[in-house]
Design a protein around this motif. Structure first.
Motif, PDB file in Angstrom:
ATOM      1  N   GLU A  31     -24.020 -16.909 -12.721  1.00 35.84           N
ATOM      2  CA  GLU A  31     -23.424 -18.366 -13.032  1.00 35.84           C
ATOM      3  C   GLU A  31     -23.045 -18.641 -14.444  1.00 35.84           C
ATOM      4  N   SER A  32     -24.306 -18.564 -15.595  1.00 34.59           N
ATOM      5  CA  SER A  32     -24.183 -18.619 -16.789  1.00 34.59           C
ATOM      6  C   SER A  32     -23.059 -17.365 -17.537  1.00 34.59           C
ATOM      7  N   LEU A  33     -23.299 -16.428 -17.032  1.00 38.65           N
ATOM      8  CA  LEU A  33     -22.298 -15.297 -17.516  1.00 38.65           C
ATOM      9  C   LEU A  33     -21.090 -15.558 -17.454  1.00 38.65           C
ATOM     10  N   LEU A  34     -20.432 -15.868 -16.151  1.00 37.60           N
ATOM     11  CA  LEU A  34     -19.198 -16.057 -15.674  1.00 37.60           C
ATOM     12  C   LEU A  34     -18.672 -17.358 -16.330  1.00 37.60           C
ATOM     13  N   LEU A  35     -19.365 -18.217 -16.609  1.00 37.44           N
ATOM     14  CA  LEU A  35     -18.834 -19.498 -17.276  1.00 37.44           C
ATOM     15  C   LEU A  35     -18.552 -19.081 -18.590  1.00 37.44           C
ATOM     16  N   ARG A  36     -19.411 -18.312 -19.360  1.00 38.61           N
ATOM     17  CA  ARG A  36     -19.213 -17.823 -20.910  1.00 38.61           C
ATOM     18  C   ARG A  36     -17.850 -16.815 -20.702  1.00 38.61           C
ATOM     19  N   ALA A  37     -17.731 -16.163 -19.618  1.00 39.25           N
ATOM     20  CA  ALA A  37     -16.538 -15.335 -19.757  1.00 39.25           C
ATOM     21  C   ALA A  37     -15.415 -15.999 -19.572  1.00 39.25           C
ATOM     22  N   ALA A  38     -15.394 -17.313 -18.462  1.00 44.04           N
ATOM     23  CA  ALA A  38     -14.134 -18.041 -18.324  1.00 44.04           C
ATOM     24  C   ALA A  38     -13.775 -18.818 -19.640  1.00 44.04           C
ATOM     25  N   ALA A  39     -14.709 -19.111 -20.365  1.00 43.75           N
ATOM     26  CA  ALA A  39     -14.641 -19.845 -21.757  1.00 43.75           C
ATOM     27  C   ALA A  39     -13.802 -18.779 -22.735  1.00 43.75           C
ATOM     28  N   HIS A  40     -14.174 -17.491 -22.699  1.00 35.37           N
ATOM     29  CA  HIS A  40     -13.396 -16.526 -23.560  1.00 35.37           C
ATOM     30  C   HIS A  40     -11.949 -16.406 -22.915  1.00 35.37           C
ATOM     31  N   ARG A  41     -11.754 -16.213 -21.724  1.00 34.96           N
ATOM     32  CA  ARG A  41     -10.588 -16.237 -21.116  1.00 34.96           C
ATOM     33  C   ARG A  41      -9.789 -17.477 -21.392  1.00 34.96           C
ATOM     34  N   GLU A  42     -10.096 -18.479 -21.283  1.00 35.13           N
ATOM     35  CA  GLU A  42      -9.403 -19.932 -21.870  1.00 35.13           C
ATOM     36  C   GLU A  42      -9.306 -19.786 -23.442  1.00 35.13           C
ATOM     37  N   LEU A  43     -10.006 -19.004 -24.046  1.00 34.00           N
ATOM     38  CA  LEU A  43      -9.691 -19.035 -25.628  1.00 34.00           C
ATOM     39  C   LEU A  43      -8.481 -17.961 -25.819  1.00 34.00           C
ATOM     40  N   SER A  44      -8.583 -17.189 -25.016  1.00 34.00           N
ATOM     41  CA  SER A  44      -7.609 -15.962 -25.384  1.00 34.00           C
ATOM     42  C   SER A  44      -6.193 -16.427 -24.841  1.00 34.00           C
ATOM     43  N   GLY A  45      -6.122 -17.527 -24.070  1.00 32.53           N
ATOM     44  CA  GLY A  45      -4.875 -18.033 -23.502  1.00 32.53           C
ATOM     45  C   GLY A  45      -4.576 -17.546 -22.310  1.00 32.53           C
ATOM     46  N   ASP A  46      -5.517 -16.889 -21.603  1.00 32.00           N
ATOM     47  CA  ASP A  46      -5.459 -16.630 -20.204  1.00 32.00           C
ATOM     48  C   ASP A  46      -6.057 -17.571 -19.292  1.00 32.00           C
ATOM     49  N   ARG A  47      -5.495 -18.685 -19.057  1.00 33.83           N
ATOM     50  CA  ARG A  47      -5.927 -19.767 -18.255  1.00 33.83           C
ATOM     51  C   ARG A  47      -6.082 -19.358 -16.854  1.00 33.83           C
TER      52      ARG A  47
END
Length: 338
Positions: A31-47
């Motif tokens: 849960e915590s790891l994938l939430l952080r991964a999702a944040a990085h995906r958003e920051l990379s522009g891959d929403r």
């Protein structure tokens, strides 16, 4: 990502991929790891990829620590790339569920605010404040963004100060007042030709930027390793060489508190405690190709647990149970002064 890596130097796509691989290795921390991964995906522009990670968590079948937070993040992300109707439906569901954690409220209210839904944002912030702060003598730190966000929206709406705004002012610690930070006219001053107005606004922006940098400077806490009594007994029975590190459980607990206080007095913030288990520690040692009896692995194990989102913030909020696992409030347990 190292905690001292400047945000502008982060390869968000690579960091997201690393966190996703780590989540596969440690499903208990997914849960915590994938939430952080999702944040990085958003920051990379891959929403869309970020949404896929939120959906992966929600569809996993594993009970989540904070499902409302996952849904709130998904709603905010969906709205940013054109899925407004779905985002609104999720936001309505979160408001109806009325979670007791402030984080989902902050995210959905700020999402409404970002899309100029000021009335709805104000209602959402106010619902959360009434739900979470009506019975508390002092607002816990995690609830401060609710007060600040509500204050900000009310300034944009031209509303007069009320008791919650006064409370927001009382917990605000930056040298520039909330009224200045949330003044709608600040936007106009950025287009001013008056050097004095521009300089004043630059000073305000530096203060805000400093606060954001402080919050983002370390993605996980400096954490001290804590062993519950039963786990420590099992650890020392299996690896007697570690007795030198842990002469007794009472001394172990006292050492944790004194180490954290020393770090705090030296100016280190974002402190936390991670709780170890013998199977987890043995798995970590095997991954490192080392013996669990090697005491030098202990701080590395603590750092790894913190990086996986396992740290609990220190010190606990006023009135909260002590970090040691007792039901006694921290102030009358390990929080007492010598």
């Amino acid at each position: 990502m190292r905690p001292d890596t400047p945000a502008e130097n982060v390869d968000h796509t690579a960091e997201a991929a690393r966190l996703e691989r780590t989540a596969d290795l440690y499903p208990e921390d997914a849960e915590s790891l994938l939430l952080r991964a999702a944040a990085h995906r958003e920051l990379s522009g891959d929403r869309p990829a970020a949404t896929a990670l939120y959906d992966r968590l929600l569809a996993s079948g594993t009970p989540l620590d904070n499902p409302h937070l996952v849904r709130a993040l998904k709603a905010s992300n969906l709205w940013e790339y054109g899925h407004e109707a779905e985002a609104r439906a999720i936001i309505d569901g979160i408001r109806t569920a009325a979670p007791r954690d402030p984080a989902p409220w902050v995210i959905v209210a700020e999402s409404l605010e970002a899309h100029d839904e000021l009335e709805q944002a104000h209602e959402t912030f106010t619902e959360a404040v009434r739900l979470l702060l009506n019975d508390t003598p002092a607002p816990p730190k995690p609830t401060h963004p609710l007060l600040f966000g509500r204050h900000r929206v009310r300034r944009m709406m031209g509303a007069a100060h009320d008791e919650w705004d006064a409370l927001a002012d009382s917990v605000h610690t930056l040298p520039i007042t909330l009224d200045e930070l949330h003044d709608p006219k600040r936007v106009w001053s950025l287009g001013s030709e008056n050097p004095a107005e521009l300089e004043a606004e630059l000073i305000r922006l530096r203060v805000e930027l400093g606060a954001y940098r402080e919050a983002l400077s370390r993605p996980f806490p400096v954490a001290i390793l804590h062993w519950p009594a039963a786990e420590l007994t099992e650890l020392l029975t299996a690896y007697p060489a570690l007795t030198a590190e842990y002469p007794s459980h009472e001394e172990h607990l006292a050492t944790i508190e004194s180490a954290l206080r020393e770090l705090a007095s030296s100016g280190t913030d974002n402190l936390g405690i991670v709780t170890g288990t013998v199977p987890s520690y043995e798995a970590f040692a095997a991954a490192e190709g080392a013996s669990p009896a090697d005491a030098t692995l202990l701080p590395q194990y603590a750092t790894t647990l913190a990086a996986r989102g396992r740290a609990v913030a220190w010190p606990p909020e006023p009135g909260a149970p002590c970090w040691c696992g007792s039901t006694t409030p921290y102030e009358t347990c390990h929080g007492t002064t010598a």
